[in-house]
Design a protein around this motif. Structure first.
Motif, PDB file in Angstrom:
ATOM      1  N   GLU A 162       0.799  -1.214   0.000  1.00  0.00           N
ATOM      2  CA  GLU A 162       0.000   0.000   0.000  1.00  0.00           C
ATOM      3  C   GLU A 162       0.832   1.265   0.000  1.00  0.00           C
ATOM      4  O   GLU A 162       0.291   2.378  -0.010  1.00  0.00           O
ATOM      5  N   GLY A 163       2.154   1.164  -0.001  1.00  0.00           N
ATOM      6  CA  GLY A 163       3.016   2.338   0.030  1.00  0.00           C
ATOM      7  C   GLY A 163       2.928   3.184  -1.232  1.00  0.00           C
ATOM      8  O   GLY A 163       2.450   2.726  -2.277  1.00  0.00           O
ATOM      9  N   LYS A 164       3.405   4.403  -1.135  1.00  0.00           N
ATOM     10  CA  LYS A 164       3.379   5.317  -2.280  1.00  0.00           C
ATOM     11  C   LYS A 164       4.066   4.706  -3.497  1.00  0.00           C
ATOM     12  O   LYS A 164       3.646   4.907  -4.639  1.00  0.00           O
ATOM     13  N   ARG A 165       5.151   3.972  -3.243  1.00  0.00           N
ATOM     14  CA  ARG A 165       5.840   3.256  -4.312  1.00  0.00           C
ATOM     15  C   ARG A 165       5.796   1.755  -4.046  1.00  0.00           C
ATOM     16  O   ARG A 165       6.701   1.019  -4.430  1.00  0.00           O
ATOM     17  N   GLY A 166       4.732   1.332  -3.390  1.00  0.00           N
ATOM     18  CA  GLY A 166       4.509  -0.086  -3.138  1.00  0.00           C
ATOM     19  C   GLY A 166       3.988  -0.775  -4.386  1.00  0.00           C
ATOM     20  O   GLY A 166       3.829  -0.168  -5.454  1.00  0.00           O
ATOM     21  N   LEU A 167       3.707  -2.049  -4.249  1.00  0.00           N
ATOM     22  CA  LEU A 167       3.347  -2.876  -5.394  1.00  0.00           C
ATOM     23  C   LEU A 167       2.248  -2.270  -6.253  1.00  0.00           C
ATOM     24  O   LEU A 167       2.396  -2.125  -7.473  1.00  0.00           O
ATOM     25  N   TYR A 168       1.141  -1.897  -5.641  1.00  0.00           N
ATOM     26  CA  TYR A 168      -0.020  -1.519  -6.435  1.00  0.00           C
ATOM     27  C   TYR A 168       0.140  -0.139  -7.072  1.00  0.00           C
ATOM     28  O   TYR A 168      -0.157   0.042  -8.266  1.00  0.00           O
ATOM     29  N   ASN A 169       0.616   0.840  -6.327  1.00  0.00           N
ATOM     30  CA  ASN A 169       0.804   2.165  -6.923  1.00  0.00           C
ATOM     31  C   ASN A 169       1.891   2.168  -7.981  1.00  0.00           C
ATOM     32  O   ASN A 169       1.755   2.806  -9.039  1.00  0.00           O
ATOM     33  N   LEU A 170       2.972   1.443  -7.730  1.00  0.00           N
ATOM     34  CA  LEU A 170       4.095   1.454  -8.655  1.00  0.00           C
ATOM     35  C   LEU A 170       3.780   0.715  -9.952  1.00  0.00           C
ATOM     36  O   LEU A 170       4.064   1.203 -11.045  1.00  0.00           O
ATOM     37  N   TYR A 171       3.181  -0.458  -9.837  1.00  0.00           N
ATOM     38  CA  TYR A 171       2.975  -1.298 -11.014  1.00  0.00           C
ATOM     39  C   TYR A 171       1.727  -0.911 -11.809  1.00  0.00           C
ATOM     40  O   TYR A 171       1.648  -1.177 -13.002  1.00  0.00           O
ATOM     41  N   LEU A 172       0.760  -0.291 -11.143  1.00  0.00           N
ATOM     42  CA  LEU A 172      -0.520  -0.050 -11.808  1.00  0.00           C
ATOM     43  C   LEU A 172      -0.734   1.392 -12.243  1.00  0.00           C
ATOM     44  O   LEU A 172      -1.617   1.662 -13.064  1.00  0.00           O
ATOM     45  N   GLY A 173       0.040   2.334 -11.712  1.00  0.00           N
ATOM     46  CA  GLY A 173      -0.159   3.724 -12.092  1.00  0.00           C
ATOM     47  C   GLY A 173      -1.573   4.182 -11.826  1.00  0.00           C
ATOM     48  O   GLY A 173      -2.109   3.987 -10.733  1.00  0.00           O
ATOM     49  N   GLU A 174      -2.208   4.751 -12.852  1.00  0.00           N
ATOM     50  CA  GLU A 174      -3.561   5.270 -12.669  1.00  0.00           C
ATOM     51  C   GLU A 174      -4.578   4.173 -12.375  1.00  0.00           C
ATOM     52  O   GLU A 174      -5.649   4.425 -11.813  1.00  0.00           O
ATOM     53  N   LEU A 175      -4.263   2.924 -12.744  1.00  0.00           N
ATOM     54  CA  LEU A 175      -5.176   1.819 -12.468  1.00  0.00           C
ATOM     55  C   LEU A 175      -5.195   1.432 -10.991  1.00  0.00           C
ATOM     56  O   LEU A 175      -6.037   0.640 -10.565  1.00  0.00           O
ATOM     57  N   ALA A 176      -4.272   1.974 -10.222  1.00  0.00           N
ATOM     58  CA  ALA A 176      -4.264   1.676  -8.782  1.00  0.00           C
ATOM     59  C   ALA A 176      -5.562   2.114  -8.117  1.00  0.00           C
ATOM     60  O   ALA A 176      -5.945   1.569  -7.070  1.00  0.00           O
ATOM     61  N   ALA A 177      -6.242   3.068  -8.723  1.00  0.00           N
ATOM     62  CA  ALA A 177      -7.505   3.554  -8.149  1.00  0.00           C
ATOM     63  C   ALA A 177      -8.574   2.467  -8.112  1.00  0.00           C
ATOM     64  O   ALA A 177      -9.517   2.545  -7.319  1.00  0.00           O
ATOM     65  N   GLN A 178      -8.450   1.453  -8.979  1.00  0.00           N
ATOM     66  CA  GLN A 178      -9.460   0.391  -9.004  1.00  0.00           C
ATOM     67  C   GLN A 178      -9.164  -0.715  -7.989  1.00  0.00           C
ATOM     68  O   GLN A 178      -9.978  -1.625  -7.802  1.00  0.00           O
ATOM     69  N   CYS A 179      -8.019  -0.642  -7.331  1.00  0.00           N
ATOM     70  CA  CYS A 179      -7.658  -1.674  -6.362  1.00  0.00           C
ATOM     71  C   CYS A 179      -8.580  -1.654  -5.147  1.00  0.00           C
ATOM     72  O   CYS A 179      -8.988  -0.594  -4.687  1.00  0.00           O
ATOM     73  N   GLU A 180      -8.860  -2.836  -4.656  1.00  0.00           N
ATOM     74  CA  GLU A 180      -9.629  -2.979  -3.417  1.00  0.00           C
ATOM     75  C   GLU A 180      -8.719  -3.673  -2.409  1.00  0.00           C
ATOM     76  O   GLU A 180      -8.701  -4.898  -2.293  1.00  0.00           O
ATOM     77  N   LEU A 181      -7.948  -2.860  -1.700  1.00  0.00           N
ATOM     78  CA  LEU A 181      -6.915  -3.387  -0.821  1.00  0.00           C
ATOM     79  C   LEU A 181      -7.464  -4.331   0.239  1.00  0.00           C
ATOM     80  O   LEU A 181      -6.777  -5.258   0.682  1.00  0.00           O
ATOM     81  N   ALA A 182      -8.698  -4.118   0.633  1.00  0.00           N
ATOM     82  CA  ALA A 182      -9.284  -4.956   1.686  1.00  0.00           C
ATOM     83  C   ALA A 182      -9.337  -6.427   1.286  1.00  0.00           C
ATOM     84  O   ALA A 182      -9.332  -7.308   2.155  1.00  0.00           O
ATOM     85  N   LEU A 183      -9.374  -6.715  -0.015  1.00  0.00           N
ATOM     86  CA  LEU A 183      -9.457  -8.107  -0.452  1.00  0.00           C
ATOM     87  C   LEU A 183      -8.234  -8.916  -0.049  1.00  0.00           C
ATOM     88  O   LEU A 183      -8.291 -10.143   0.028  1.00  0.00           O
ATOM     89  N   ALA A 184      -7.129  -8.234   0.217  1.00  0.00           N
ATOM     90  CA  ALA A 184      -5.909  -8.943   0.596  1.00  0.00           C
ATOM     91  C   ALA A 184      -6.018  -9.598   1.968  1.00  0.00           C
ATOM     92  O   ALA A 184      -5.413 -10.657   2.200  1.00  0.00           O
ATOM     93  N   THR A 185      -6.771  -8.992   2.867  1.00  0.00           N
ATOM     94  CA  THR A 185      -6.752  -9.473   4.255  1.00  0.00           C
ATOM     95  C   THR A 185      -8.112  -9.650   4.915  1.00  0.00           C
ATOM     96  O   THR A 185      -8.195 -10.269   5.978  1.00  0.00           O
TER      97      THR A 185
END
Length: 465
Positions: A237-260
């Protein structure tokens, strides 16, 4: 960051879950399914061991030195991480391994090869092998589900990317990492997670490598963390963590809660499907439809004027385009990712098995001629991403229009392969390498793996003698 506060991060919660998982926390159906998944994984590797890509991978790494670890289906042994790399290549090499459409990932190629290889190396118990595997599977599927297909849209192969973290968690448990150390290991793995989908453009072999590289990276990350090497705590979930870094603008569609969310209560291992055919899963429904039409109507290649296949939009760049290259696959892997070849072969041979990926099939003039008469269109009624789905419409020279549709892929949790079908799949693959008695003994050991005092008892049997 303290160990207590670290459990509030995604990495910390996954580490805590993995480290504390015990036999009585795992529902019986999940425990039993994991053993079948392990069996299926070993079978997929054995099926690959006679193919050129597997032999080249072994020879390439042997040039760097031998070691004590088993390569599935081979006499040669390699250092631990090289063996895990090759075993991952073998498991995923024929696209015959398990997959979760929910997580968009093939999890066992990284999670299983890591758990199997490292437990054998350390002399861990069979139960520890299985629990580390179960935890890694669960976490990998969840991490993939967060992005809702975003990795592929950005050109990444999630099997390689998120598989690295699952492998890290499995390795961390087997190496005895604390929650803090396991969270650090995931942060270290962030700098190793990789997997480009450029392979799809020309049928390159690199997709095969992704889960094995993830496994080797996971072991490395866990070993570094155990020694006190420091990684970032916000791996996901970091600023340059997996989802923000790899997905760019698509990071907005992530649902982080699904991980845990409801981790250890709702088991996403249930979403993992056993692959019924050695082909890209996007092609499995159309293969099944083609076989059904050929059998029902006793079709011959000479009867067929034209074939139209219907697939999800997400399949187009993987199995349909570029059209000319896909119509003439240059090797078995390219054939598995060709809607034209797989449909034509299924219509003519009324099957799609490992032998249909051999050179004789790739150069069969009847298959290639029919492949030229196969076209595709985007299916407006697709059930993807809930299921892999597709349709085949055959027009015959005498004017008949014959159609078959498959809205739910075989192997899906809602349409599962039976235990006997999964064991038969393993047996067919294993007996390509081993005598029937040895293949049966391996299956028996895997299906009771939790009873082994030392996982090496199993791993040592998986190579040629």
């Amino acid at each position: 960051m303290s160990e207590a506060s670290q459990v509030t991060t995604i990495a910390g919660r996954l580490a805590d879950f993995t480290g504390k998982l015990s036999r009585d926390m795992v529902p019986r159906k999940i425990f039993d399914k994991a053993k079948l998944l392990l069996l299926d994984m070993v079978g997929a590797a054995l099926a690959s061991s006679s193919f050129d890509f597997g032999q080249r991978a072994v020879q390439g790494l042997l040039a760097l030195g031998t070691g004590p670890s088993t390569v599935i289906g081979f006499r040669e042994k390699l250092p631990l991480r090289d063996a895990v790399l090759v075993n991952g290549i073998l498991v995923h090499g024929l696209d015959y391994d398990d997959t979760s459409i929910y997580g968009r990932v093939h999890p066992s190629g990284s999670c299983g090869t890591t758990a199997l290889g490292l437990s054998g190396h350390l002399g861990s118990s069979g139960l520890e092998l299985l629990l580390s595997y179960i935890a890694a599977l669960e976490c990998t599927v969840r991490l993939g589900a967060v992005v809702k297909g975003g990795f592929q849209q950005r050109g990444f192969h999630p099997t390689g990317v998120v598989g690295t973290f699952g492998a890290t968690l499995a390795a961390g448990r087997l190496l005895g990492l604390s929650t803090h150390e396991s969270a650090m290991a995931q942060g270290i793995a962030l700098s190793m997670a990789a997997g480009s989908q450029e392979f799809a453009t020309e049928g390159a072999w690199t997709k095969r490598m992704h889960p094995g590289w993830a496994g080797a990276s996971g072991i490395t990350a866990a070993a570094l963390a155990k020694s006190g090497f420091i990684g970032p705590s916000l791996a996901y979930e970091g600023k340059r963590g997996l989802y923000n870094l790899y997905l760019g603008e698509l990071a907005a569609q992530c649902e982080l809660a699904l991980a845990t969310d409801r981790l250890g209560i709702d088991w996403q291992i249930e979403t993992i499907a056993f692959k019924p055919l050695p082909a890209c899963y996007f092609n499995v429904p159309t293969i099944d439809c083609a076989i059904r039409l050929a059998e029902q109507h006793q079709l011959r290649a000479s009867d067929i004027a034209h074939v139209r296949t219907l697939l999800p939009q997400a399949a187009v760049n993987l199995v349909c385009e570029p059209k000319n290259a896909k119509r003439r696959p240059h090797d078995s892997y390219a054939a598995q990712f060709s809607i034209y070849f797989t449909t034509a072969a299924a219509l003519i041979r009324r099957r799609f098995i490992l032998d249909d990926l051999a050179d004789a099939a790739l150069h069969d003039p009847d298959i290639l001629s029919l492949a030229d008469r196969v076209e595709y269109a985007v299916d407006e009624e697709t059930k993807f991403p809930e299921f892999y789905s597709g349709a085949v419409i055959v027009t015959t020279h005498d004017g008949r229009v014959l159609e078959a549709r498959d809205d739910m892929n075989r192997g899906a949790p809602e349409r599962p392969l039976s235990e006997s079908e999964i064991i038969a799949k393993f047996t067919n693959s294993a007996e390509r390498v081993f005598a029937p008695a040895k293949a049966a003994r391996i299956a028996e050991m895997i299906l009771a793996v939790e009873k082994l005092d030392n996982a090496a008892t199993l791993t040592q049997r998986l190579g040629r003698e």
